[in-house]
Design a protein around this motif. Structure first.
Motif, PDB file in Angstrom:
ATOM      1  N   SER A   1      61.875 -32.125   2.924  1.00 33.37           N
ATOM      2  CA  SER A   1      60.681 -31.525   2.366  1.00 33.37           C
ATOM      3  C   SER A   1      61.041 -30.476   1.321  1.00 33.37           C
ATOM      4  O   SER A   1      62.017 -29.727   1.470  1.00 33.37           O
ATOM      5  CB  SER A   1      59.839 -30.898   3.475  1.00 33.37           C
ATOM      6  OG  SER A   1      58.731 -30.193   2.925  1.00 33.37           O
ATOM      7  N   SER A   2      60.257 -30.404   0.285  1.00 30.70           N
ATOM      8  CA  SER A   2      60.508 -29.428  -0.788  1.00 30.70           C
ATOM      9  C   SER A   2      60.208 -27.997  -0.359  1.00 30.70           C
ATOM     10  O   SER A   2      60.667 -27.054  -1.001  1.00 30.70           O
ATOM     11  CB  SER A   2      59.657 -29.773  -2.015  1.00 30.70           C
ATOM     12  OG  SER A   2      58.271 -29.744  -1.685  1.00 30.70           O
TER      13      SER A   2
ATOM     14  N   THR B   1      53.458 -30.831   7.176  1.00 31.78           N
ATOM     15  CA  THR B   1      53.613 -30.875   5.724  1.00 31.78           C
ATOM     16  C   THR B   1      54.744 -31.806   5.310  1.00 31.78           C
ATOM     17  O   THR B   1      54.620 -32.570   4.347  1.00 31.78           O
ATOM     18  CB  THR B   1      53.866 -29.461   5.182  1.00 31.78           C
ATOM     19  OG1 THR B   1      52.783 -28.604   5.566  1.00 31.78           O
ATOM     20  CG2 THR B   1      53.979 -29.467   3.669  1.00 31.78           C
ATOM     21  N   ALA B   2      55.862 -31.770   6.037  1.00 31.76           N
ATOM     22  CA  ALA B   2      56.998 -32.633   5.707  1.00 31.76           C
ATOM     23  C   ALA B   2      56.645 -34.104   5.896  1.00 31.76           C
ATOM     24  O   ALA B   2      56.993 -34.949   5.051  1.00 31.76           O
ATOM     25  CB  ALA B   2      58.197 -32.253   6.569  1.00 31.76           C
TER      26      ALA B   2
ATOM     27  N   ALA C   1      48.228 -34.312  11.774  1.00 33.98           N
ATOM     28  CA  ALA C   1      48.224 -33.083  12.572  1.00 33.98           C
ATOM     29  C   ALA C   1      47.771 -33.360  14.003  1.00 33.98           C
ATOM     30  O   ALA C   1      48.299 -32.772  14.958  1.00 33.98           O
ATOM     31  CB  ALA C   1      47.320 -32.044  11.911  1.00 33.98           C
ATOM     32  N   LYS C   2      46.817 -34.269  14.178  1.00 39.52           N
ATOM     33  CA  LYS C   2      46.365 -34.627  15.523  1.00 39.52           C
ATOM     34  C   LYS C   2      47.488 -35.311  16.306  1.00 39.52           C
ATOM     35  O   LYS C   2      47.666 -35.047  17.503  1.00 39.52           O
ATOM     36  CB  LYS C   2      45.144 -35.548  15.440  1.00 39.52           C
ATOM     37  CG  LYS C   2      43.883 -34.880  14.930  1.00 39.52           C
ATOM     38  CD  LYS C   2      42.736 -35.874  14.888  1.00 39.52           C
ATOM     39  CE  LYS C   2      41.454 -35.221  14.366  1.00 39.52           C
ATOM     40  NZ  LYS C   2      40.329 -36.203  14.296  1.00 39.52           N
TER      41      LYS C   2
ATOM     42  N   ARG D   1      54.199 -21.893  12.614  1.00 35.74           N
ATOM     43  CA  ARG D   1      54.742 -22.215  11.303  1.00 35.74           C
ATOM     44  C   ARG D   1      55.612 -23.478  11.378  1.00 35.74           C
ATOM     45  O   ARG D   1      55.587 -24.307  10.464  1.00 35.74           O
ATOM     46  CB  ARG D   1      55.549 -21.042  10.766  1.00 35.74           C
ATOM     47  CG  ARG D   1      56.062 -21.258   9.327  1.00 35.74           C
ATOM     48  CD  ARG D   1      56.877 -20.079   8.823  1.00 35.74           C
ATOM     49  NE  ARG D   1      56.052 -18.890   8.682  1.00 35.74           N
ATOM     50  CZ  ARG D   1      56.128 -17.838   9.482  1.00 35.74           C
ATOM     51  NH1 ARG D   1      56.989 -17.842  10.496  1.00 35.74           N
ATOM     52  NH2 ARG D   1      55.360 -16.785   9.296  1.00 35.74           N
ATOM     53  N   ASP D   2      56.363 -23.644  12.450  1.00 26.55           N
ATOM     54  CA  ASP D   2      57.153 -24.863  12.632  1.00 26.55           C
ATOM     55  C   ASP D   2      56.250 -26.088  12.722  1.00 26.55           C
ATOM     56  O   ASP D   2      56.556 -27.145  12.173  1.00 26.55           O
ATOM     57  CB  ASP D   2      58.013 -24.751  13.888  1.00 26.55           C
ATOM     58  CG  ASP D   2      59.113 -23.707  13.741  1.00 26.55           C
ATOM     59  OD1 ASP D   2      59.487 -23.408  12.591  1.00 26.55           O
ATOM     60  OD2 ASP D   2      59.581 -23.190  14.770  1.00 26.55           O
TER      61      ASP D   2
END
Length: 349
Positions: free
Chosen positions: A73-74, A275-276, A317-318, A268-269
């Motif tokens: 991931s960026s 996001t990744a 996310a779910k 955050r993790d």
């Protein structure tokens, strides 16, 4: 490309009342029987937490190195020296490697590689997509973000009085070869699922057999499988490098929504993982074919590109949130190996 057939013996531990013949018919519809393979299905109802599937894959190639590539991931930050040493010694990112090794593909993963998703570019076998189809069909709940697959057959000119009728209406003589029309395939999809792997017997060596593999797959009841349309160059296999044991350390934000200001490191993790995974899917998903879920009220409305990406991110996310919350199930934790469980991707037709 090597050909393969799939023979599956399903031990379905189900908590719902489903007729065995109906279940067998659904799975037989997904797995095409060949002359060299057969399928046997056995259903049970005594384990409501999960379904256990034992799938045998046959292939026709010698052991070779798997072509693996790595996605990072960026938004990932540089780790400290101590963290880099710990990451170098860790082997969790190869939790899916037994599947490749059992099917004659030697997975060589360098320790220095830091990746969020590892995907396989070859060699391919037919059994890979069939396993994905079987797991999707056996999943209790699925979220479909694309229309059903459509195959447009090539137009065949009709024989009429010694002449061939061209699709445009003109006639050509039978001596001229008919024009071949390539079929347009709009069938490729990607299945994203939480799955656990177990060897056929006590050791992983029992899953490796000459020209075939046999592995036990565990699906979690209530965990959704996400289906998205994919492009032609999408990898056939991929998996997230975080195991379920690592996901149990995360905290799910309220409503499983990804916010811009996470409150703790554990949340955050969670958000970094979502996001990744979405960044990886951004390179695989055919966004023109993404639609609202079937149970959504806005199914018939058109979607913008931003809405499509937001819908996919919400469903991912779910899925991650369900994986994190499995730590509360003590019975389930005793029946699986959390270090051989995670989120995997299968490309299917």
């Amino acid at each position: 490309m090597a050909t393969a057939g799939v023979t599956a013996v399903f031990s379905l531990c189900m908590g719902i009342d489903m007729d065995r013949a109906q279940l067998s018919g659904k799975l037989l519809h997904m797995v095409k029987k060949t002359d060299s393979s057969a399928i046997k299905i056995k259903g049970f109802k005594d384990k409501p937490e999960f379904k256990k599937l034992t799938i045998k894959i046959k292939y026709k190639h010698i052991m070779t190195n798997a072509t693996l590539q790595y996605f990072r991931s960026s938004k990932r930050k540089a780790v400290s020296f101590g963290g880099s040493v710990k990451s170098y010694l860790a082997t969790d990112k190869g939790w899916f490697a037994p599947y490749l090794f059992a099917t004659g593909r030697r997975p060589i993963i360098p320790r220095y590689k830091k990746a969020d998703v590892i995907y396989c570019r070859g060699p391919f076998i037919k059994g890979d997509s069939e396993v994905g189809e079987v797991l999707l069909e056996a999943t209790e709940r699925s979220i479909i973000l694309c229309d059903p697959p459509v195959v447009m057959e090539p137009l065949q000119p009709e024989q009429r009085d010694g002449t061939l009728a061209h699709p445009s209406g003109s006639e050509i003589t039978s001596e001229s070869p008919p024009q071949s029309v390539e079929p347009t395939l709009l069938t490729r999809r990607l299945v994203i699922s939480l799955v656990a792997l177990k060897p056929y017997r006590m050791l992983w060596s029992s899953s490796v057999r000459p020209s075939e593999s046999i592995i036990k797959y565990i699906l979690f009841n209530g965990c959704p499988a996400i289906v998205v349309p994919t492009t032609l160059n999408a990898p056939l296999l991929a998996w997230s490098t975080l195991t379920l044991k690592q996901l149990w350390k995360f905290e799910v934000p309220r409503g499983a929504q990804v916010s811009s200001t996470p409150s703790t490191d554990t949340t955050r993790d969670f958000e970094d993982l979502v996001t990744a995974l979405c960044e990886y899917l951004d390179h695989c998903v055919d966004w023109e074919r993404v639609v609202w879920p079937k149970n959504g009220l806005q199914r018939k409305k058109t979607m913008t590109l931003q809405q499509k990406k937001g819908c996919v991110k919400k469903e991912v996310a779910k899925l991650v949130a369900f994986a994190v919350r499995t730590r509360c199930n003590k019975k389930l934790k005793k029946r699986i190996d959390a270090e051989r469980c995670g989120i995997a991707f299968w490309r299917i037709s």
